[in-house]
Design a protein around this motif. Structure first.
Motif, mmCIF file in Angstrom:
data_model
loop_
_atom_site.group_PDB
_atom_site.id
_atom_site.type_symbol
_atom_site.label_atom_id
_atom_site.label_comp_id
_atom_site.label_asym_id
_atom_site.label_seq_id
_atom_site.Cartn_x
_atom_site.Cartn_y
_atom_site.Cartn_z
ATOM 1 N N TYR A 56 -12.814 1.199 -3.592
ATOM 2 C CA TYR A 56 -11.901 0.413 -3.433
ATOM 3 C C TYR A 56 -12.235 -1.007 -2.331
ATOM 4 C CZ TYR A 56 -6.978 -0.651 -2.190
ATOM 5 O OH TYR A 56 -5.641 -0.968 -1.886
ATOM 6 N N ALA A 59 -0.884 4.439 -4.159
ATOM 7 C CA ALA A 59 -2.265 5.320 -4.137
ATOM 8 C C ALA A 59 -2.759 6.501 -4.601
ATOM 9 C CB ALA A 59 -2.360 5.761 -2.472
ATOM 10 N N ASN A 110 1.135 -1.029 0.038
ATOM 11 C CA ASN A 110 -0.214 0.231 0.123
ATOM 12 C C ASN A 110 1.115 1.571 0.181
ATOM 13 O OD1 ASN A 110 -2.067 -1.979 1.735
ATOM 14 N ND2 ASN A 110 -2.959 -0.617 0.383
ATOM 15 N N GLU A 143 -3.726 6.048 -7.751
ATOM 16 C CA GLU A 143 -5.924 5.549 -7.975
ATOM 17 C C GLU A 143 -6.312 7.006 -7.420
ATOM 18 O OE1 GLU A 143 -5.376 1.462 -5.366
ATOM 19 O OE2 GLU A 143 -5.261 3.328 -4.385
ATOM 20 N N ASN A 150 -3.798 4.348 0.436
ATOM 21 C CA ASN A 150 -5.106 4.623 0.049
ATOM 22 C C ASN A 150 -6.291 4.756 0.861
ATOM 23 O OD1 ASN A 150 -3.018 2.299 -0.317
ATOM 24 N ND2 ASN A 150 -3.699 2.487 -2.761
#
Length: 670
Positions: free
Chosen positions: A518, A496, A491, A499, A547
């Motif tokens: 998500y 992130a 992560n 995204e 994220n």
């Protein structure tokens, strides 16, 4: 020509001034900053941001329910696991200071039919004190000064067991808290007690000692913290729900995910078995227990203490639309792909109709009364239902049509979510979309687990979707830094940030995209199977990943109406690493601009606002990190998180300095 000292001094000073001027004029060039002019048009586009735009997808994977969101601390509390002593230890005298030759534990099946199949029988042979240990879910987290509720169903069978003592102990057998109940009946009876823990411990265990001699039957041995979400007895873990509530979710999709389908139809998720009295909810092997060779978890079961009623209640708590997903008569096609024959599909369809009645029916209906008996006489006002999770091919379409016809016939107002399969492209995807579009399906669920660069490159994914076709639910997505389901996925900030860039495209296409979430949501640090995940937790702590922070920035700044933001008349989709979307919030009369810079260059933006006026009242949230591999952790839970910043407004122009590798949100009063 000979110059005097005074003339030389003047020349030196002048040269110095020109040198300083040159350095200043080249400063943006030397730092690599780009100068760009953008335009925001306040003219109404007629496109609204749906209240469901940003939501939560929950699946019981990575010990997200038992051992996670559901705050029960005893594992296998009713001895229902396939190996019914799982989680329970009868200590040997060579390892502990107590002698377990004084008793024996047996697991007995109830003679009558039912959903609670087993109970434990403890025989205590002498008064030295027979001992049982429960290991919890990778241990038990207890907090100094916190209160805990112990309960047990017991029936004295013979002799005289006088006391059942429960102690919370650490790895050295130090007692951190204790309580005692005194059984007094030969019929089943629930005994309860509350006690306080005197020291925090991440991996405590429960020690149960029986005093007296004889036989006693036990079931539903339970331990809960009192400090649960909203203080509900035997409720949900407070810190985890708070992280969810902080997302301001527009919907809660539950209970999954592949657990909806099951590896086999016999092991599918059946919602009716998850409501009613907790002790009557039939336990089920979790389909993720041995799915991955890299993380086998044979002790992973579903107690359904967190069942459909609790999901609806949690949705209501957070102001989120409940979105249950039901199986369609097809087991997971990655496993057995077992099919219910079409002439045997009626019970599955009836389950869907009965669920709508459970959620929305009044107390004159059978399932509405079940809901009322559980403490919620008012309807939950469910608007959505999903049929199938990641099914594909003709078998799915054939069964989906049966569900759709039945649901729309009886409940035409219910919005049905269909699915396009497990992949965002390819034959399965194309076939599913073609068929669902011909059927005028309302919402199609798409899933994609892809590398970070895919998300950056596909920020325009929905620009070409039919505006008059089915709406889209981006129901499961996450950037995979290594590969799908790899245990090495991270992560990190690159995932992130990618995204965040992709989500500008989701927002820009709000006319088509109505729901997004998500996945997966949560993971236990010692019990996970799948990475990456949005929230990580252990027995005491929890934190949101980068994220999570990206999702939160979007979901707490959703706006109500889509606006246009352009550069030279074009959408801003990755040129020089820049991505942007913008909305207005008609409730607060604010302009909200989301800017993502995935490049290694700083970018200085002059954003001209047209079609209306703005004030100089601007607030800024910026999240960024030079290290794309950086992650949040239990030690640094907020390492990558939004920070407040500043920006200036000159007339109708916002001057924004966008550092490299950052995600920023600008809110300006109109």
């Amino acid at each position: 020509m000979k110059l005097s000292f005074k003339q030389l001094l003047v020349l030196v000073l002048v040269a110095g001034l020109f040198s300083c001027k040159d350095q200043k004029s080249d400063s943006s060039e030397s730092t690599g900053a780009l100068e760009r002019n953008l335009v925001v048009d306040l003219t109404d586009t007629g496109i609204q941001i749906q209240p469901t735009m940003y939501g939560i997808f929950f699946e019981d994977i990575n010990f997200a329910a038992d051992g996670g969101l559901y705050a029960e601390m005893i594992k296998n509390r009713s001895f229902e696991f396939t190996l019914p002593k799982t989680g329970w230890v009868e200590p040997n005298s060579d390892r502990h200071s107590y002698n377990n030759e004084s008793g024996i534990l047996s697991v007995i099946k109830y003679s009558e039919e039912g959903t609670n199949h087993n109970f434990a029988r403890v025989e205590v042979k002498d008064d030295e004190g027979y001992v049982l240990i429960n290991e919890g879910f990778r241990g038990m987290g207890v907090k100094e000064g916190a209160q805990y509720d112990f309960s047990v169903n017991a029936a004295k069978r013979s002799g005289d067991i006088q006391k059942i003592k429960l102690q919370v102990i650490d790895s050295l057998d130090n007692v951190l808290g204790e309580t005692v109940v005194s059984p007094d009946s030969d019929s089943w009876k629930t005994y309860e007690s509350t006690f306080t823990v005197n020291k925090s411990e991440m991996k405590a265990k429960v020690k149960i000692t029986f005093q007296g001699e004889g036989e006693i039957d036990l079931d539903m041995i339970s331990l809960f913290p009192q400090d649960t979400w909203k203080g509900r007895k035997k409720g949900l873990r407070k810190d985890l729900v708070q992280l969810l509530d902080d997302l301001n979710p527009g919907f809660l999709r539950f209970p999954g995910g592949c657990i909806v389908e099951g590896r086999t139809l016999a092991r599918r998720y059946q919602w009716k078995k998850t409501v009613g009295d907790i002790e009557d909810r039939e336990i089920l092997v979790n389909r993720w227990n041995t799915e991955f060779a890299h993380r086998p978890t044979p002790d992973y079961y579903q107690s359904f203490g967190l069942g459909f009623f609790e999901y609806f209640q949690l949705s209501e708590d957070m102001g989120a639309e409940p979105l249950p997903i039901l199986g369609c008569g097809i087991a997971c096609q990655f496993n057995t792909g077992e099919l219910v024959p079409m002439d045997e599909l009626d019970p599955y369809v009836q389950d869907a109709l009965d669920l709508i009645e459970f959620a929305n029916g009044d107390t004159s209906t059978a399932w509405g009364q079940v809901r009322a008996d559980m403490g919620h006489p008012e309807p939950f006002n469910m608007k959505y239902i999903g049929i199938g999770n990641e099914q594909w091919g003709p078998a799915y379409i054939e069964r989906y049509k049966v569900f759709e016809k039945a649901i729309k016939s009886e409940y035409p107002e219910i919005i049905i979510v269909s699915g396009s399969g497990p992949f965002p492209e390819g034959d399965y995807f194309e076939y599913g979309w073609e068929q669902l579009k011909q059927m005028n399906a309302e919402i199609v669920d798409e899933h994609y687990y892809k590398p970070p660069e895919w998300f950056r490159e596909n920020a325009d994914r929905y620009d070409s979707y039919d505006r008059n076709g089915p709406k889209v639910f981006a129901g499961e997505y996450a950037a995979q830094t290594v590969a799908i389901a790899s245990p090495e996925n991270k992560n990190n900030w690159e995932s992130a940030l990618s995204e965040a860039a992709f989500m500008t495209g989701l927002e820009r296409n709000a006319e088509v995209v109505h729901l997004t979430s998500y996945a997966p949501l949560m993971a236990h640090a010692d019990g996970w199977q799948w990475t990456p995940d949005m929230i990580w937790f252990n027995n005491l702590e929890s934190f949101g990943t980068p994220n999570y922070q990206v999702q939160k920035m979007y979901s707490t700044n959703p706006g109500t109406d889509l606006l246009k933001i352009t550069e030279d008349g074009d959408k801003i989709i990755g040129k020089d690493g820049l991505y942007a979307s913008t909305v207005k919030d008609s409730k607060t009369n604010e302009l909200i601009i989301k800017i993502v810079n995935t490049s290694e260059q700083n970018q200085n933006l002059s954003i001209q606002v047209e079609g209306g006026s703005i004030t100089d009242n601007v607030s800024v949230l910026t999240m960024g990190m030079d290290d794309l591999e950086a992650e949040n952790s239990f030690e640094e839970p907020m390492k990558i998180s939004p920070k407040e910043g500043t920006a200036s407004v000159n007339g109708d122009v916002l001057e924004a300095e966008i550092p490299s590798m950052t995600f920023s949100i600008y809110k300006i009063s109109m």
